[in-house]
Design a protein around this motif. Structure first.
Motif, PDB file in Angstrom:
ATOM      1  N   GLY A 150       0.833  -1.209   0.000  1.00  0.00           N
ATOM      2  CA  GLY A 150       0.000   0.000   0.000  1.00  0.00           C
ATOM      3  C   GLY A 150       0.861   1.250   0.000  1.00  0.00           C
ATOM      4  O   GLY A 150       0.570   2.231  -0.701  1.00  0.00           O
ATOM      5  N   GLU A 151       1.923   1.204   0.796  1.00  0.00           N
ATOM      6  CA  GLU A 151       2.823   2.373   0.861  1.00  0.00           C
ATOM      7  C   GLU A 151       3.521   2.599  -0.482  1.00  0.00           C
ATOM      8  O   GLU A 151       3.675   3.739  -0.924  1.00  0.00           O
ATOM      9  N   THR A 174      -5.265  -1.098  -8.103  1.00  0.00           N
ATOM     10  CA  THR A 174      -5.484  -1.820  -6.845  1.00  0.00           C
ATOM     11  C   THR A 174      -5.334  -3.324  -7.045  1.00  0.00           C
ATOM     12  O   THR A 174      -5.615  -4.098  -6.138  1.00  0.00           O
ATOM     13  N   GLY A 175      -4.882  -3.714  -8.225  1.00  0.00           N
ATOM     14  CA  GLY A 175      -4.826  -5.135  -8.580  1.00  0.00           C
ATOM     15  C   GLY A 175      -3.960  -5.980  -7.667  1.00  0.00           C
ATOM     16  O   GLY A 175      -4.229  -7.163  -7.466  1.00  0.00           O
ATOM     17  N   ASN A 176      -2.928  -5.376  -7.081  1.00  0.00           N
ATOM     18  CA  ASN A 176      -2.020  -6.153  -6.237  1.00  0.00           C
ATOM     19  C   ASN A 176      -2.235  -5.910  -4.751  1.00  0.00           C
ATOM     20  O   ASN A 176      -1.365  -6.191  -3.947  1.00  0.00           O
ATOM     21  N   LEU A 177      -3.394  -5.311  -4.373  1.00  0.00           N
ATOM     22  CA  LEU A 177      -3.576  -4.917  -2.970  1.00  0.00           C
ATOM     23  C   LEU A 177      -4.780  -5.619  -2.359  1.00  0.00           C
ATOM     24  O   LEU A 177      -5.704  -6.018  -3.080  1.00  0.00           O
ATOM     25  N   ASP A 178      -4.789  -5.741  -1.028  1.00  0.00           N
ATOM     26  CA  ASP A 178      -5.960  -6.337  -0.367  1.00  0.00           C
ATOM     27  C   ASP A 178      -7.105  -5.326  -0.336  1.00  0.00           C
ATOM     28  O   ASP A 178      -6.923  -4.148  -0.658  1.00  0.00           O
ATOM     29  N   SER A 182      -6.883  -1.346  -0.814  1.00  0.00           N
ATOM     30  CA  SER A 182      -7.453  -0.881  -2.073  1.00  0.00           C
ATOM     31  C   SER A 182      -8.365   0.313  -1.832  1.00  0.00           C
ATOM     32  O   SER A 182      -8.293   1.318  -2.543  1.00  0.00           O
ATOM     33  N   HIS A 183      -9.191   0.181  -0.814  1.00  0.00           N
ATOM     34  CA  HIS A 183     -10.157   1.233  -0.509  1.00  0.00           C
ATOM     35  C   HIS A 183      -9.424   2.558  -0.237  1.00  0.00           C
ATOM     36  O   HIS A 183      -9.775   3.610  -0.784  1.00  0.00           O
ATOM     37  N   VAL A 201      -7.828   8.273 -16.470  1.00  0.00           N
ATOM     38  CA  VAL A 201      -8.236   7.125 -17.297  1.00  0.00           C
ATOM     39  C   VAL A 201      -7.718   5.883 -16.604  1.00  0.00           C
ATOM     40  O   VAL A 201      -6.501   5.753 -16.418  1.00  0.00           O
ATOM     41  N   LEU A 202      -8.621   4.985 -16.169  1.00  0.00           N
ATOM     42  CA  LEU A 202      -8.104   3.812 -15.483  1.00  0.00           C
ATOM     43  C   LEU A 202      -8.683   2.512 -16.004  1.00  0.00           C
ATOM     44  O   LEU A 202      -9.836   2.449 -16.412  1.00  0.00           O
ATOM     45  N   VAL A 203      -7.803   1.527 -15.989  1.00  0.00           N
ATOM     46  CA  VAL A 203      -8.190   0.172 -16.379  1.00  0.00           C
ATOM     47  C   VAL A 203      -8.391  -0.593 -15.091  1.00  0.00           C
ATOM     48  O   VAL A 203      -7.544  -0.504 -14.187  1.00  0.00           O
ATOM     49  N   THR A 204      -9.534  -1.268 -14.926  1.00  0.00           N
ATOM     50  CA  THR A 204      -9.753  -1.943 -13.639  1.00  0.00           C
ATOM     51  C   THR A 204     -10.716  -3.111 -13.714  1.00  0.00           C
ATOM     52  O   THR A 204     -11.541  -3.203 -14.617  1.00  0.00           O
ATOM     53  N   HIS A 205     -10.555  -3.983 -12.731  1.00  0.00           N
ATOM     54  CA  HIS A 205     -11.527  -5.045 -12.474  1.00  0.00           C
ATOM     55  C   HIS A 205     -12.359  -4.683 -11.257  1.00  0.00           C
ATOM     56  O   HIS A 205     -13.350  -5.328 -10.953  1.00  0.00           O
ATOM     57  N   ASN A 206     -11.896  -3.680 -10.513  1.00  0.00           N
ATOM     58  CA  ASN A 206     -12.464  -3.352  -9.213  1.00  0.00           C
ATOM     59  C   ASN A 206     -13.764  -2.572  -9.386  1.00  0.00           C
ATOM     60  O   ASN A 206     -13.769  -1.457  -9.894  1.00  0.00           O
ATOM     61  N   PRO A 207     -14.919  -3.166  -8.983  1.00  0.00           N
ATOM     62  CA  PRO A 207     -16.211  -2.497  -9.199  1.00  0.00           C
ATOM     63  C   PRO A 207     -16.276  -1.140  -8.491  1.00  0.00           C
ATOM     64  O   PRO A 207     -16.835  -0.180  -9.028  1.00  0.00           O
TER      65      PRO A 207
END
Lengths: 228, 830
Positions: A150-151, A174-178, A182-183, A201-207
């Motif tokens: 996170g840091e 946030t793909g590599n974070l818990d 992530s929050h 502009v971001l690419v994400t899986h995170n809803p």
């Protein structure tokens, strides 16, 4: 050079093909989109749909097989690698899934880097201020390996914002974070985005991330499905 | 079979990965260096072994301080033996305005009894076997003498009181021998002409060799008969003990050169260790998958060990082939020192090269590969699972043991082995310490420099351990080059400066007792300031305290040489100012006739002499008994005639003696020497300047040979650098991509990388210059006892050389990575 409406990022008919042992593989197939200044947009889709490839092309980190990309009014597909580097140095910031900090530099030195590359004055003062803003004012001289995931991502965010870019590209930030970390990162990303009025502009899986954006582009099989 | 084919297939595939190429390159350099030196040595050894009798020019050589006695000749004739006399000595040869000190050899008809003398009609023509020896009135000379006297075949030269015509060019003398390290050029004449030259007088420094040949049985009978006549074993030389000094020198020289090549082997080992470790890490996935599909642990080990050994064997053979070409370079460099035709090398050096290759690869590369069997099969699902790295102590331990095996094999003597191993470890530790300190100091300064430089310094500081190994490896190469060039030149210069301006530069020897007053008044007339005329008597040590002296009793080479040959005894009333008695007492005037002996301290220590020891010398056919009464130290660099052994002034009056003196003559007055020689033809002038010139020429050749070896060292140092660059390649590609993403231009990236290599090169150059300076200081203080001045230019040269090498080599290695699209590198690193 021409102005395209109000758009800060404008892609037209982007095609990306790569050759493979099975023949030519089309990763992106005629993608066109336009993003105006101050917007936050998400690019979503299943794995292999071409999200990251699109991001790479929009940011000028890769070149398309055909089609054009205008970034901040400049046709970057016409430029050579150094020309694109100049555009990035002037107006683009990045956050990556795997942070991509330079391991041999301290947190402070990592954040100073874009300022120094752009030839800005007093990079140290600005970099320290930015690190303080992401809550790492006490860890200036730590190396990436001495920081948590996170840091590290917060250092990467400080590095992305420190040069006050007009547009920031984030690839699965946030793909590599818990979940909890992530929050925090999402909060930080958007609060800085508001503060600096950056285009995101971001690419994400995170809803959660997708929801925070004003618009989403969904890719499927290398083509845009519809615009939200 | 399955393992064999998997190993070979994977070796072919992984060859493209980079690490195995580094292993191959490092090993090629190491084995080429070793095989070059070993095949050259092998050729010299073969010549020695094959030419046993030919090297002597006879089956038996009687070497005493006098011509053969008539009863010896009668006995040899009775036994049906062939025999011939040879007398050799040094003298000046004069041709018009040119003079040259030469080794004169007067031979009797029939010489050589074994082997072939070869001659040519001119410098350009092909040589052929000689039919006999020079006719009276004629001389044969070697190419060196012809050139130095600016002469052609058919010209005349003066030797003593006689003038001779040069009729042939000498190309090969068997007893010089087929292989020999030679200092002075050669002139050969017929023994019948020798008396007329007036060069040989009683007490002159002449070597008398009596050559004898016949069947093995006849020789043995004759040898026994001679021993019964009171001759010593050491007076009689046959094939078994031919050229012992040369053989020992050759063994030492070869062992020394091989040890020098081991520096390259060590550096190659470091590069191999680094590359194999990285290679092993890249093999984790493959090993995990193979384990998943049922490979047993020992099969995994067998696959990778097979791979490594196949590579080691193939590359060592390649290195051996290259080394075969490399040894020709030694033959060329050392030409002139090594005379005669050399046979082709045997398979021995190739075997040595392959053994060195395999030992190096196993010692430095095996540990990380052995760990691959421990990769958990679960890694196919959880990529974070790996194996613990091999313990550093184990890696270093195995590497040290394998290096020690090579050193022990090469050095053979326990003292030397300990020195080399201790010296290597100490050098590496000290230089590593110096590198680490420099890296730390530099890291502190990085805040105040431009971003490109900071990036370069940071990259070095971040990988401090790896950077240290690169700095030390390159630093050792730089040190070797600096030592052989600049430090050597500085020492030579310091030594010359340290000599007083009127240091004698000529020694005059073979002055006869009846010439003393004439010579002295001549010196006076000519205004020449000479040192006092000092007598010499040639004497052979035969027993100490009643025990017969045997050279085999002495392990020390110097002591052995001293007892093998005739010693020079001199006498003195008073102690010279450059001598000092350190133990015992100098003789008083009442003791001038007593059998006392004053011995130089180092000489006494080498021979293990004690005060009061009784020594018996044989002079001609008489014996002289003396007791050691004191030890002296001698300032040899005063260039006055000085002696290891002195006796009281009236003890040797009845023995044949000659006199020696030294004098200083400025170059422009060299004509006076010619006058002396013309007036007293039996006197031999030894020109110290010319002699030093000859020593220097020999040293230069040896030095060039060493430089050739250390080019391999520098090459191996660069491979260590390449190994590190290859191991950090993916990291570097990622860094380049991130910098590009942040807007860095190509020029920024290039500058950043060049900055890193400039810093690395400067550190390696500084470490090399530091090591060379410390070695130079040590050599001058402890070995040569000269003042040493640090040479600041050397530091600049070292740094410049290292920076040029590192920047160009590294830039070539990573140039391609600058062109990779950033997105591709970033995706690869995810």
């Amino acid at each position: 050079m021409r102005e395209v409406n109000n758009a800060l990022v404008e892609a037209q008919n982007l095609v990306k093909q790569v050759s493979s042992p099975e023949g030519t593989l089309t990763i992106l197939d005629g993608v066109s989109l336009s993003i105006v200044a101050g917007e936050a947009v998400a690019v979503v889709g299943v794995s292999g749909s071409g999200k990251s490839t699109l991001l790479g092309l929009l940011a000028g980190l890769d070149t398309p097989t055909s089609g054009t990309v205008h970034l901040n009014g400049v046709d970057i597909t016409e430029l050579d690698e150094d020309g694109r580097a100049q555009v990035r140095a002037d107006s683009v910031g990045f956050v990556f899934q795997s942070f991509q900090l330079l391991t041999s530099l301290t947190a402070l030195e990592n954040v100073m880097l874009p300022l120094e590359l752009a030839g800005r004055s007093v990079p140290e003062r600005d970099a320290k201020a930015e690190l303080a803003r992401v809550g790492l004012g006490e860890r200036l001289h730590h190396y990436p390996s001495q920081l948590s995931g996170g840091e590290q991502q917060r250092v990467a965010i400080a590095r992305a914002y420190v040069a006050k870019p007009r547009i920031l590209f984030a690839d699965e930030p946030t793909g590599n974070l818990d979940a909890q970390t992530s929050h925090h990162i999402v909060e930080l990303l958007f609060s800085l985005n508001d503060e600096y009025n950056t285009t995101l502009v971001l690419v994400t899986h995170n809803p959660e991330l997708g929801e925070r954006c004003q618009r989403s582009f969904e890719l499927e099989g290398g083509m845009l499905r519809g615009k939200a | 079979m399955k393992i064999w084919s998997i190993a070979l297939r994977s070796l072919r595939r992984e060859w493209r990965g980079g690490e195995l190429r580094i292993v191959a390159l490092a090993l090629t350099i190491a084995t080429t260096a070793v095989v070059s030196v070993a095949s050259f040595g092998d050729r010299l050894h073969q010549t020695l072994a094959r030419q046993g009798s030919e090297l002597l020019g006879a089956d038996l050589v009687v070497h005493v301080q006098a011509p053969p006695k008539s009863d010896w000749i009668v006995r040899a004739d009775e036994l049906g033996l062939r025999h011939a006399r040879v007398e050799s000595f040094r003298s000046v040869v004069v041709a018009g305005e040119y003079t040259q000190l030469a080794e004169i050899k007067a031979v009797e008809n029939g010489y050589p009894l074994r082997g072939i003398l070869r001659i040519a009609d001119s410098l350009e023509s092909i040589d052929r076997p000689a039919n006999g020896v020079p006719d009276p009135g004629e001389v044969w000379v070697d190419a060196q003498l012809l050139t130095q006297l600016h002469l052609n075949i058919g010209d005349s030269v003066d030797l003593g009181k006689q003038r001779f015509k040069i009729t042939r060019l000498l190309t090969l003398e068997p007893d010089r021998g087929g292989v020999a390290f030679t200092m002075a050029p050669r002139l050969m004449l017929n023994l019948e002409d020798l008396p007329a030259t007036g060069l040989v007088q009683p007490g002159s420094l002449v070597h008398y060799h009596w050559l004898v040949a016949g069947s093995e049985q006849q020789i043995q009978v004759f040898k026994d008969w001679m021993l019964a006549r009171g001759l010593l074993d050491t007076d009689l030389r046959d094939a078994s003990n031919a050229q012992p000094r040369f053989r020992v020198a050759l063994d030492r020289g070869e062992s020394f050169l091989l040890l020098a090549t081991l520096v390259s082997v060590l550096l190659a080992g470091i590069a191999i260790a680094r590359s194999v470790r990285h290679y092993a890490q890249r093999q984790w996935d493959n090993a995990a998958v193979m384990r998943c599909f049922g490979a047993r642990q020992n099969e995994i080990t067998a696959i990778y060990v097979t791979q490594l050994l196949v590579l080691a064997l193939a590359v060592s053979l390649l290195g051996a082939a290259l080394g075969f070409l490399g040894q020709q370079v030694f033959v060329n460099i050392l030409s002139g020192l090594v005379a005669g035709e050399l046979p082709l090398p045997t398979w021995r050096p190739v075997a040595l090269g392959v053994a060195v290759g395999v030992i190096t690869v196993i010692g430095f590369g095996l540990p990380p590969l052995l760990r691959l069997k421990d990769v958990p099969p679960l890694r196919v699902i959880r990529r974070d699972l790996g194996v613990l790295p091999v313990r550093a102590r184990l890696v270093y331990g195995i590497a040290f043991i394998s290096f020690a095996v090579l050193v022990i094999w090469t050095a053979k003597q326990i003292g030397l082995i300990l020195w080399v191993l201790g010296g290597t470890v100490a050098t590496i530790l000290v230089l590593s310490g110096v590198s680490l300190i420099l890296i730390r100091l530099l890291a502190r300064s990085r805040a105040s420099v431009h971003v490109s430089w900071r990036f370069g310094i940071a990259a070095i500081a971040r990988h401090a351990r790896s950077s240290t190994s690169q700095i030390v490896a390159l630093g050792i190469g730089i040190m070797a080059i600096l030592l052989l060039t600049m430090v050597r030149a500085d020492l030579w210069e310091q030594w010359q400066i340290s000599l007083p301006p009127d240091t004698p530069n000529h020694f005059l020897i073979n002055i006869q007792p009846d010439q003393l007053s004439e010579v002295e008044s001549f010196f006076e007339q000519q205004g020449l300031v000479s040192r006092p005329l000092t007598p010499i008597v040639r004497a052979r040590l035969i027993s100490i305290n009643g025990r017969t002296v045997d050279p085999e009793d002495y392990r020390d080479g110097f002591a052995r040489r001293q007892v093998q040959r005739a010693a020079n005894l001199s006498w003195a009333e008073e102690l010279q100012p450059d001598n000092k008695v350190v133990q015992g007492k100098w003789w008083s005037s009442e003791q001038f006739k007593d059998g006392l002996l004053s011995v130089e301290l180092g000489y006494a220590e080498a021979l293990g002499l004690k005060l009061g020891d009784e020594l018996v010398y044989r002079i001609g056919d008489k014996e002289l008994s003396v007791a050691v009464s004191n030890y002296r130290t001698v300032a040899w660099d005063s260039f006055r005639p000085n002696f290891f052994l002195l006796v009281p002034p009236d003890l040797l009056t009845e023995f044949p003696s000659s006199y020696i003196t030294s004098l200083y003559l400025p170059r422009e007055q060299n004509a006076k020497i010619r006058e002396i020689i013309e007036r007293f033809p039996n006197i031999t002038d030894i020109d110290v300047d010319a002699l030093l010139g000859q020593v220097r020429r020999v040293l230069n050749k040896v030095n060039t040979a060493l430089q050739f070896i250390f080019v391999f060292t520098l090459g191996a140092g660069l491979v260590v650098l390449w190994a590190a660059l290859t191991a950090t390649r993916s990291e570097r590609r990622k860094e380049i991509a991130v910098l590009r993403a942040l807007g860095a231009r190509s020029a920024d990236l290039r500058l950043g990388l060049i900055a890193e290599f400039v810093v690395l090169g400067s550190l390696a150059g500084s470490v090399g210059a530091f090591a060379a300076a410390v070695t130079g200081w040590g050599l001058s203080k402890f070995l040569f006892e000269l003042p040493y001045e640090a040479n600041i230019v050397m530091w600049f040269v070292g740094v410049l050389l290292a920076v040029l090498l590192v920047v160009s080599a590294s830039y070539l290695a990573i140039r391609a990575d600058l062109k990779t699209p950033p997105w591709q590198s970033l995706r690869e690193s995810d």
